[in-house]
Design an enzyme around this catalytic site. Structure first.
Site, PDB file in Angstrom:
ATOM      1  N   TYR A 140     -65.079  -0.146  -4.971  1.00 26.99           N
ATOM      2  CA  TYR A 140     -65.789  -0.725  -5.876  1.00 26.99           C
ATOM      3  C   TYR A 140     -67.105  -1.410  -5.167  1.00 26.99           C
ATOM      4  CZ  TYR A 140     -64.118  -5.417  -3.914  1.00 26.99           C
ATOM      5  OH  TYR A 140     -63.831  -6.349  -3.074  1.00 26.99           O
ATOM      6  N   ARG A 144     -47.857  11.419 -10.256  1.00 21.89           N
ATOM      7  CA  ARG A 144     -47.878  10.752  -8.739  1.00 21.89           C
ATOM      8  C   ARG A 144     -47.597  11.550  -7.629  1.00 21.89           C
ATOM      9  NH1 ARG A 144     -44.448   7.598  -5.716  1.00 21.89           N
ATOM     10  NH2 ARG A 144     -45.486   5.651  -4.685  1.00 21.89           N
ATOM     11  N   LYS A 170     -65.219  -0.315   1.186  1.00 19.49           N
ATOM     12  CA  LYS A 170     -64.866  -1.336   0.023  1.00 19.49           C
ATOM     13  C   LYS A 170     -63.874  -0.796  -0.708  1.00 19.49           C
ATOM     14  CE  LYS A 170     -67.577  -4.986  -2.705  1.00 19.49           C
ATOM     15  NZ  LYS A 170     -66.867  -5.921  -2.090  1.00 19.49           N
ATOM     16  N   GLU A 179     -63.579 -12.351   8.735  1.00 20.31           N
ATOM     17  CA  GLU A 179     -64.842 -12.570   7.476  1.00 20.31           C
ATOM     18  C   GLU A 179     -63.892 -13.530   6.588  1.00 20.31           C
ATOM     19  OE1 GLU A 179     -65.746  -9.210   5.502  1.00 20.31           O
ATOM     20  OE2 GLU A 179     -63.832  -8.342   5.857  1.00 20.31           O
TER      21      GLU A 179
HETATM   22  N1  PDD Z   1     -66.808  -9.378  -2.179  1.00 18.66           N
HETATM   23  N2  PDD Z   1     -66.114  -9.171   2.933  1.00 18.66           N
HETATM   24  C1  PDD Z   1     -65.387  -8.997   2.050  1.00 18.66           C
HETATM   25  C2  PDD Z   1     -64.024  -8.693   2.355  1.00 18.66           C
HETATM   26  C3  PDD Z   1     -65.781  -8.805   0.593  1.00 18.66           C
HETATM   27  O1  PDD Z   1     -65.067  -8.570  -0.206  1.00 18.66           O
HETATM   28  C4  PDD Z   1     -67.223  -9.101   0.412  1.00 18.66           C
HETATM   29  C5  PDD Z   1     -67.724  -9.144  -1.195  1.00 18.66           C
HETATM   30  C6  PDD Z   1     -68.253  -9.320   1.238  1.00 18.66           C
HETATM   31  C7  PDD Z   1     -69.649  -9.859   1.221  1.00 18.66           C
HETATM   32  O2  PDD Z   1     -70.213  -8.571   0.583  1.00 18.66           O
HETATM   33  P1  PDD Z   1     -71.480  -8.468  -0.296  1.00 18.66           P
HETATM   34  O3  PDD Z   1     -72.492  -9.400   0.512  1.00 18.66           O
HETATM   35  O4  PDD Z   1     -71.881  -7.026  -0.311  1.00 18.66           O
HETATM   36  O5  PDD Z   1     -71.253  -9.130  -1.563  1.00 18.66           O
HETATM   37  C8  PDD Z   1     -67.632  -9.445   2.613  1.00 18.66           C
HETATM   38  C9  PDD Z   1     -66.921  -9.337  -3.356  1.00 18.66           C
HETATM   39  C10 PDD Z   1     -68.410 -10.076  -3.939  1.00 18.66           C
HETATM   40  C11 PDD Z   1     -65.992  -9.255  -4.324  1.00 18.66           C
HETATM   41  O6  PDD Z   1     -64.895  -8.818  -4.059  1.00 18.66           O
HETATM   42  O7  PDD Z   1     -65.830  -9.886  -5.463  1.00 18.66           O
END
Ligand code: PDD
Length: 303
Positions: free
Chosen positions: A49, A116, A165, A198
């Site tokens: 996503y 599945r 992601k 993070e």
């Molecule tokens: N999250 N690290 C993680 C684990 C994240 O899920 C996100 C973003 C970031 C920052 O990435 P970016 O600057 O590209 O938004 C770092 C989004 C906003 C979410 O899951 O809602």
């Protein structure tokens, strides 16, 4: 009626504008925006996503988000569901139909639906594509930034490929829920060596006693945030020193300033960690400056 459908219908009634969700080529009313029960995103978290900020009806850093989406798909061998031009139209149409000026756009691509099976389905399987957009009050965001947010720390329980992601967000959801229970807005995840990786949904930064910015280097333990990348451009332009290395919770407690970056927060000051004040306990000056300068370096797309 199934109670979750009931909740969705209630949500739809409470919402002044009928929300529209893009699902596999169609723009559907919110309550009808479903995917198949055997979708691999649902059964295996076999999906990726993106979340983009929408500002003044424009997408922020669309190019970088779509580049990261392409990388996430490639790392998992999920075919691109559509060409760049088609993506661009879907994103804009979703924003337009939902009349979002300031808010966020969410898109998700799963490997598709099928009986599945842990192994991949036929390469001919169509990916599932969902795109939705939602308004977020800029005033509420500014109020949060003026006060600064609290974070709590928790063990980083995620897998070894946090650079992709994926929607495999259960550890992040558990961490955020634990943070919420403590009155905090974000959870900072700590690895087995005692270093902050993070935030559960953001990148983590501190400013040390010498005024140096510190954030973890890019590796498989963190997501390369688009906001992080754009902020690094700001730092280069302003000749602000950045040290990319891991830092400990003790360093956060001794830091002058701290903040998170993410698409929905841009640069958001952090003023408390596990109940301990950071710096003077108010948003730091460098943090506020970076928040003010962020959009000057970000790409704002044509509507
Ligand atoms: N999250 N690290 C993680 C684990 C994240 O899920 C996100 C973003 C970031 C920052 O990435 P970016 O600057 O590209 O938004 C770092 C989004 C906003 C979410 O899951 O809602």
């Amino acid at each position: 009626m199934n109670s979750s459908i009931g909740n969705l219908l209630q949500l739809q009634r409470d919402h002044p504008v009928t929300r529209i969700v893009y699902v596999n080529g169609r723009y559907l009313p919110y309550a009808q925006a479903g995917v198949h029960a055997e979708d691999r995103g649902f059964q295996f978290a076999d999906a990726v996503y993106e979340v983009c900020e929408v500002k003044g009806g424009r997408l922020v850093d669309e190019t970088r988000h779509m580049q990261r989406l392409a990388r996430s798909l490639a790392e998992l061998a999920i075919p691109q569901p559509m060409a760049a031009g088609a993506w661009s139209r879907v994103l804009r149409e979703t924003i337009r139909r939902n009349r979002v000026r300031d808010g966020m756009l969410y898109l998700q691509v799963s490997r598709g639906a099928g009986p599945r099976s842990f192994t991949f389905p036929s390469p001919k399987t169509a990916q599932t594509v969902v795109c939705l957009a939602r308004s977020v009050s800029p005033h509420a965001q500014e109020a949060a930034a003026e006060a600064g947010i609290a974070v709590t720390t928790t063990q980083d329980l995620r897998w070894g490929r946090c650079d992709i992601k994926t929607v495999m967000l259960l550890p992040a959801a558990l961490a955020k829920e634990a943070a919420r229970a403590e009155g905090a807005k974000e959870a900072w995840l700590v690895d087995d060596a005692g270093y902050v990786t993070e935030g559960a949904a953001s990148n983590a930064w501190i400013v040390d006693g010498q005024g140096r910015l510190i954030t973890r280097q890019i590796d498989n333990a963190i997501l390369r945030g688009v906001t992080r990348t754009t902020l690094v451009d700001v730092l280069k332009r302003e000749a602000i020193e950045l040290v990319e290395r891991p830092f400990t919770v003790a360093e956060v407690k001794a830091a002058r300033e701290a903040f998170i970056t993410s698409a929905t927060n841009t640069v958001m000051p952090v003023v408390r960690i596990d109940g301990h004040s950071i710096g003077n306990g108010v948003p730091g000056l460098l943090t506020q400056r970076l928040r003010a300068e962020f959009h000057g370096s970000a790409e704002l797309s044509d509507p």
